[in-house]
Design a protein around this motif. Structure first.
Motif, PDB file in Angstrom:
ATOM      1  N   LYS A   1       0.813  11.531  -1.293  1.00  0.00           N
ATOM      2  CA  LYS A   1       1.811  10.460  -1.302  1.00  0.00           C
ATOM      3  C   LYS A   1       3.176  11.126  -1.117  1.00  0.00           C
ATOM      4  O   LYS A   1       3.583  11.978  -1.904  1.00  0.00           O
ATOM      5  N   ILE A   2       3.835  10.726  -0.074  1.00  0.00           N
ATOM      6  CA  ILE A   2       5.111  11.351   0.256  1.00  0.00           C
ATOM      7  C   ILE A   2       6.256  10.627  -0.462  1.00  0.00           C
ATOM      8  O   ILE A   2       6.407   9.422  -0.343  1.00  0.00           O
ATOM      9  N   VAL A   3       7.029  11.387  -1.212  1.00  0.00           N
ATOM     10  CA  VAL A   3       8.202  10.823  -1.884  1.00  0.00           C
ATOM     11  C   VAL A   3       9.422  11.275  -1.100  1.00  0.00           C
ATOM     12  O   VAL A   3       9.705  12.466  -1.020  1.00  0.00           O
ATOM     13  N   LYS A   4      10.120  10.315  -0.527  1.00  0.00           N
ATOM     14  CA  LYS A   4      11.227  10.708   0.352  1.00  0.00           C
ATOM     15  C   LYS A   4      12.469  11.131  -0.434  1.00  0.00           C
ATOM     16  O   LYS A   4      13.163  12.047  -0.057  1.00  0.00           O
ATOM     17  N   LYS A   5      12.713  10.416  -1.508  1.00  0.00           N
ATOM     18  CA  LYS A   5      13.967  10.688  -2.196  1.00  0.00           C
ATOM     19  C   LYS A   5      13.754  11.666  -3.348  1.00  0.00           C
ATOM     20  O   LYS A   5      12.853  11.531  -4.142  1.00  0.00           O
ATOM     21  N   ASN A   6      14.643  12.621  -3.430  1.00  0.00           N
ATOM     22  CA  ASN A   6      14.563  13.580  -4.509  1.00  0.00           C
ATOM     23  C   ASN A   6      15.379  13.061  -5.693  1.00  0.00           C
ATOM     24  O   ASN A   6      16.583  12.895  -5.586  1.00  0.00           O
ATOM     25  N   PRO A   7      14.713  12.770  -6.812  1.00  0.00           N
ATOM     26  CA  PRO A   7      15.421  12.119  -7.910  1.00  0.00           C
ATOM     27  C   PRO A   7      16.466  12.998  -8.604  1.00  0.00           C
ATOM     28  O   PRO A   7      17.367  12.494  -9.247  1.00  0.00           O
ATOM     29  N   MET A   8      16.339  14.308  -8.511  1.00  0.00           N
ATOM     30  CA  MET A   8      17.208  15.174  -9.320  1.00  0.00           C
ATOM     31  C   MET A   8      18.177  16.026  -8.505  1.00  0.00           C
ATOM     32  O   MET A   8      18.777  16.946  -9.028  1.00  0.00           O
ATOM     33  N   SER A   9      18.309  15.713  -7.229  1.00  0.00           N
ATOM     34  CA  SER A   9      18.998  16.671  -6.371  1.00  0.00           C
ATOM     35  C   SER A   9      20.508  16.762  -6.621  1.00  0.00           C
ATOM     36  O   SER A   9      21.211  17.453  -5.903  1.00  0.00           O
TER      37      SER A   9
ATOM     38  N   MET B   1       0.820  -1.213   0.000  1.00  0.00           N
ATOM     39  CA  MET B   1       0.000   0.000   0.000  1.00  0.00           C
ATOM     40  C   MET B   1       0.851   1.260   0.000  1.00  0.00           C
ATOM     41  O   MET B   1       1.868   1.313   0.645  1.00  0.00           O
ATOM     42  N   GLU B   2       0.407   2.223  -0.746  1.00  0.00           N
ATOM     43  CA  GLU B   2       1.136   3.489  -0.781  1.00  0.00           C
ATOM     44  C   GLU B   2       0.998   4.216   0.540  1.00  0.00           C
ATOM     45  O   GLU B   2      -0.048   4.162   1.172  1.00  0.00           O
ATOM     46  N   ASN B   3       2.027   4.887   0.864  1.00  0.00           N
ATOM     47  CA  ASN B   3       1.977   5.665   2.098  1.00  0.00           C
ATOM     48  C   ASN B   3       1.383   7.043   1.826  1.00  0.00           C
ATOM     49  O   ASN B   3       2.036   7.919   1.275  1.00  0.00           O
ATOM     50  N   ARG B   4       0.116   7.207   2.164  1.00  0.00           N
ATOM     51  CA  ARG B   4      -0.540   8.502   1.930  1.00  0.00           C
ATOM     52  C   ARG B   4      -0.948   9.117   3.249  1.00  0.00           C
ATOM     53  O   ARG B   4      -1.427   8.424   4.141  1.00  0.00           O
ATOM     54  N   ILE B   5      -0.748  10.395   3.364  1.00  0.00           N
ATOM     55  CA  ILE B   5      -1.219  11.057   4.577  1.00  0.00           C
ATOM     56  C   ILE B   5      -2.083  12.260   4.212  1.00  0.00           C
ATOM     57  O   ILE B   5      -1.881  12.887   3.180  1.00  0.00           O
ATOM     58  N   LEU B   6      -3.046  12.526   5.068  1.00  0.00           N
ATOM     59  CA  LEU B   6      -3.952  13.651   4.832  1.00  0.00           C
ATOM     60  C   LEU B   6      -3.221  14.935   5.216  1.00  0.00           C
ATOM     61  O   LEU B   6      -2.730  15.072   6.329  1.00  0.00           O
ATOM     62  N   MET B   7      -3.149  15.838   4.250  1.00  0.00           N
ATOM     63  CA  MET B   7      -2.370  17.062   4.507  1.00  0.00           C
ATOM     64  C   MET B   7      -3.097  18.291   4.000  1.00  0.00           C
ATOM     65  O   MET B   7      -3.818  18.230   3.003  1.00  0.00           O
ATOM     66  N   GLN B   8      -2.823  19.392   4.657  1.00  0.00           N
ATOM     67  CA  GLN B   8      -3.306  20.670   4.156  1.00  0.00           C
ATOM     68  C   GLN B   8      -2.354  21.164   3.063  1.00  0.00           C
ATOM     69  O   GLN B   8      -1.146  20.919   3.137  1.00  0.00           O
ATOM     70  N   GLY B   9      -2.895  21.874   2.097  1.00  0.00           N
ATOM     71  CA  GLY B   9      -2.071  22.355   0.984  1.00  0.00           C
ATOM     72  C   GLY B   9      -0.859  23.136   1.448  1.00  0.00           C
ATOM     73  O   GLY B   9       0.260  22.931   0.957  1.00  0.00           O
ATOM     74  N   ASN B  10      -1.045  24.018   2.405  1.00  0.00           N
ATOM     75  CA  ASN B  10       0.081  24.825   2.889  1.00  0.00           C
ATOM     76  C   ASN B  10       1.163  23.941   3.503  1.00  0.00           C
ATOM     77  O   ASN B  10       2.357  24.165   3.292  1.00  0.00           O
ATOM     78  N   HIS B  11       0.736  22.923   4.263  1.00  0.00           N
ATOM     79  CA  HIS B  11       1.708  22.015   4.860  1.00  0.00           C
ATOM     80  C   HIS B  11       2.426  21.199   3.785  1.00  0.00           C
ATOM     81  O   HIS B  11       3.623  20.924   3.889  1.00  0.00           O
ATOM     82  N   ALA B  12       1.666  20.850   2.745  1.00  0.00           N
ATOM     83  CA  ALA B  12       2.262  20.048   1.662  1.00  0.00           C
ATOM     84  C   ALA B  12       3.370  20.835   0.958  1.00  0.00           C
ATOM     85  O   ALA B  12       4.391  20.267   0.577  1.00  0.00           O
ATOM     86  N   VAL B  13       3.171  22.127   0.809  1.00  0.00           N
ATOM     87  CA  VAL B  13       4.226  22.959   0.216  1.00  0.00           C
ATOM     88  C   VAL B  13       5.477  22.892   1.090  1.00  0.00           C
ATOM     89  O   VAL B  13       6.591  22.695   0.606  1.00  0.00           O
ATOM     90  N   GLY B  14       5.282  23.041   2.383  1.00  0.00           N
ATOM     91  CA  GLY B  14       6.417  23.016   3.314  1.00  0.00           C
ATOM     92  C   GLY B  14       7.141  21.685   3.274  1.00  0.00           C
ATOM     93  O   GLY B  14       8.369  21.633   3.152  1.00  0.00           O
ATOM     94  N   GLU B  15       6.373  20.601   3.328  1.00  0.00           N
ATOM     95  CA  GLU B  15       6.988  19.274   3.340  1.00  0.00           C
ATOM     96  C   GLU B  15       7.663  18.989   1.991  1.00  0.00           C
ATOM     97  O   GLU B  15       8.750  18.412   1.935  1.00  0.00           O
ATOM     98  N   GLY B  16       7.013  19.436   0.921  1.00  0.00           N
ATOM     99  CA  GLY B  16       7.607  19.285  -0.413  1.00  0.00           C
ATOM    100  C   GLY B  16       8.934  20.020  -0.497  1.00  0.00           C
ATOM    101  O   GLY B  16       9.911  19.522  -1.044  1.00  0.00           O
ATOM    102  N   GLY B  17       8.964  21.193   0.084  1.00  0.00           N
ATOM    103  CA  GLY B  17      10.199  21.973   0.115  1.00  0.00           C
ATOM    104  C   GLY B  17      11.296  21.219   0.863  1.00  0.00           C
ATOM    105  O   GLY B  17      12.432  21.110   0.394  1.00  0.00           O
TER     106      GLY B  17
END
Lengths: 352, 71, 252
Positions: free
Chosen positions: A181-189, A1-17
């Motif tokens: 869906k949280i992606v832990k690894k950044n493919p292009m970093s 199962m994919e690891n999905r968490i319920l997030m607010q858009g603003n928080h998703a920006v922060g976590e994405g960052g």
């Protein structure tokens, strides 16, 4: 199962960052993006990274300038009035070829406007925004998942081109809760590995300078032409667009961000009524996906552009059609939200 | 005994070295330098004691100060 | 013969573009000498301002950037927070530091940013043609106060260093000048302390340097020295404004 968490858009920006490798965040409170700065206040400290609540948006963007100058992946976020203040720093960053990520959770304007979601900053974002002659990649998420993904990827794009990247969202997306869906690894970093232009002390090398003042005769023109080539490369390689049902469509709806979500619903309803409607959703607002518009001008009877503004992106759609296909517009401004029923009615009227 | 060497290309003839030299060993040249200034000129009469006051006041950092070895 | 005074390593050989008798060249040299003496040239990052000293990056032989007008303290904050082991300083004029950049200055001080600020106060905007600065003296004629600065219209010369001294976050603030060899040597001592404080992680240090701008003052370079003595110092008195080291010992 994919690891999905319920997030607010603003928080998703922060976590994405954070997952994009953000090492330094500088913010200033403004609604409707406050949850984002608050989220970063907690998460950046947890991750032992730099967080400062700056004294102003001006200071925040210039702290991004400083952090980027020494090689860090840096970000600032705000909402429309605050983004106006950041334009000075963004222009300097472009001039100095400094990467960085700026997120705009748009609200109603002009002036203090209101705190509702809006899309009035399209022109500002896609036409440079500050003084001078420049462009930035502008990413427009339409879901909380994309708030996360595009912010994460924005850091790579910024490093790849040594140019700031704007994520242009709005207050509705910022406040919305959706599974992510949280992606832990950044493919292009790997881009950050070869920063041979940073100022970190001249040990073992010649001193460097980073500046945007180029007073010698012809020097600025030469510099701007070099930047122009970079913008051309972005135009060639970085266009992103989602299309749906264009194959048999008579009318294509064009919308970005939260407006695209409304378009999708309108398309479904129209299709149920037997009206052949397609969708073009620009994900990069600059570079604008003009090719997909141009390719469909002969097949389609019309484009209908939906925006939460008096009509800004519609100009890019008209440019892309080059007069070869009618372009209609329906928008709401000042925090108003386009209605699905009205969109369907407009489509019916266009096809009459 | 000491001496100073003035970089006449960098000198802008402001005279700050002239007025602070305790032995009046600096004057402005009658010639012009490439930038159009009358640069400072050292009067080497063996009296310079390398005090460096000229160096301290030179806004163009155009003065080098040399000191003779102790006898 | 032995060379005892010459261009420091931290200064490039480039001829500066400053006017004859301008104080900037002296202050640039003092900073360069201090950096040489502290052995920090290879780990120093300078932030140049907008104004006459915008070209400072041409004269310093270490990493230098240039910030937007008034923003050097914010840029320096970004640099220092990411690389706390580097030495970061800003070089700012009066307009940059005490007008357009007042907020950035005050808040960098208030956060106690561990940076060094060299603040050059000559009471005018030189680069743009001698307009009124926040530190222009009462009755001083500038191109935007042609009848002299009238406080009823244009306010008062701002004593920003004293104001910064009131902030808990500032550690060391001193006002010096470069209008005589003796004062210049004292100025260097202050600048050195401001850098040493940063190296010792003490926090925000600022040195205000009263500096000559003969062209905008309408005097010759020699008269400009007296101008500082007679006109500026009575309004901007020299000396230590704040030093937490001394306060701790009960000496200030």
């Amino acid at each position: 199962m994919e690891n999905r968490i319920l997030m607010q858009g603003n928080h998703a920006v922060g976590e994405g960052g954070l997952q994009g490798g953000c090492q330094a965040y500088f913010g200033y409170p403004i609604t409707p993006q406050n949850e984002l700065t608050q989220y970063m206040a907690k998460r950046m400290v947890e991750e032992r990274k730099v967080f400062i609540q700056a004294e102003s948006e001006l200071a925040a963007i210039n702290m991004v300038f400083g952090a980027s100058l020494v090689g860090a992946r840096a970000m600032t976020t705000s909402s429309s009035p605050g983004i106006s203040l950041k334009q000075e720093g963004i222009s300097y960053m472009v001039g100095c070829e400094l990467p960085g990520v700026i997120v705009n959770i748009q609200r109603g304007g002009p002036g203090l406007g209101n705190i509702a979601g809006a899309q009035g900053d399209y022109f500002q974002a896609t036409r440079g925004g500050g003084h001078g002659d420049y462009y930035l990649i502008v990413l427009a998420p339409d879901s909380v998942q994309e708030m996360y993904d595009l912010t994460r990827e924005a850091f790579d794009l910024a490093d790849k081109y040594r140019n700031p990247v704007i994520v242009l969202a709005d207050g509705i997306l910022g406040q919305m809760l959706e599974p992510v869906k949280i992606v832990k690894k950044n493919p292009m970093s790997n881009f950050s590995a070869k920063k041979d232009w940073i100022l970190d002390g001249c040990k073992g090398r010649k001193p460097r300078m980073v500046r945007s003042l180029l007073m010698g005769e012809g020097v600025l023109e030469e510099h701007n032409l070099k930047l122009g080539k970079k913008y051309e490369r972005m135009r060639k390689s970085e266009v992103r667009v989602e299309t749906d049902n264009l194959e048999d469509a008579e009318v294509a709806l064009v919308g970005y961000g939260i407006s695209a979500r409304i378009c999708k619903e309108a398309m479904e309803i129209a299709r149920q009524k037997g009206i052949k409607v397609g969708l073009v959703r620009p994900i990069t607002l600059w570079p604008f996906p003009e090719k997909v518009i141009a390719e469909n001008v002969d097949r389609l009877k019309a484009f209908l552009v939906i925006e939460m503004s008096l009509g800004q992106m519609v100009e890019d759609v008209r440019l892309a059609t080059n007069g070869k296909c009618p372009v209609y517009f329906y928008g709401r401004t000042g925090g108003g939200i386009p209605e699905v029923d009205v969109i369907v009615e407009r489509i019916e009227k266009i096809l009459k | 005994m000491g001496k100073i060497i003035i970089n006449i290309e960098q000198c802008k003839g402001c005279k700050l070295c002239v007025i602070f030299c305790p032995k009046q060993l600096i004057k402005l040249s009658e010639k012009l330098n490439p930038a159009g200034y009358h640069p400072a000129e050292f009067i080497d009469n063996g009296q310079c004691n390398s005090c460096g006051l000229c160096y301290q006041m030179c806004p163009d950092v155009a003065i080098e100060v040399w000191k003779g070895e102790k006898r | 013969m032995k060379k005892i005074f010459s261009r420091p390593e931290s200064l490039t050989a480039k001829r500066n573009i400053y006017c004859s008798g301008c104080g900037h060249g002296i202050v640039h040299r003092l900073i360069a000498e201090v950096i040489d003496e502290l052995g920090i040239r290879e780990k120093t990052i300078g932030v140049a301002p907008v104004g006459c000293a915008v070209f400072a990056y041409d004269y310093w032989n270490f990493d230098v950037t240039e910030a937007a007008h008034g923003r050097p303290p914010a840029v320096a904050t970004g640099i220092k927070r990411v690389l706390p082991d580097r030495v970061v300083f800003t070089y700012q004029g009066d307009g940059d530091l005490a007008a357009i950049g007042t907020a950035e200055t005050v808040h960098a001080a208030n956060r106690g940013e561990n940076i060094t600020i060299i603040f050059v106060n000559n009471g005018v905007y030189g680069m743009t043609g001698g307009q009124m600065a926040p530190t222009t003296l009462i009755a001083q004629k500038t191109t935007t106060t042609p009848l002299g600065r009238d406080p009823k219209i244009a306010g008062y010369p701002i004593k920003i260093s004293e104001a910064l001294g009131q902030l808990e976050g500032s550690v060391y603030i001193e006002r010096v000048t470069v209008n005589s060899p003796k004062n210049t040597i004292k100025a260097k001592r202050a600048i050195k302390k401001a850098f040493q404080n940063q190296i010792q992680n003490k926090g925000f240090s600022l040195v205000e340097v009263l500096s000559m701008c003969p062209i905008a003052w309408g005097v010759n370079p020699v008269e400009a020295l007296k101008w500082i003595e007679q006109k500026m110092i009575p309004v901007f008195p020299l000396g230590v404004i704040k030093d937490k080291d001394l306060t701790a010992k009960g000496n200030l």
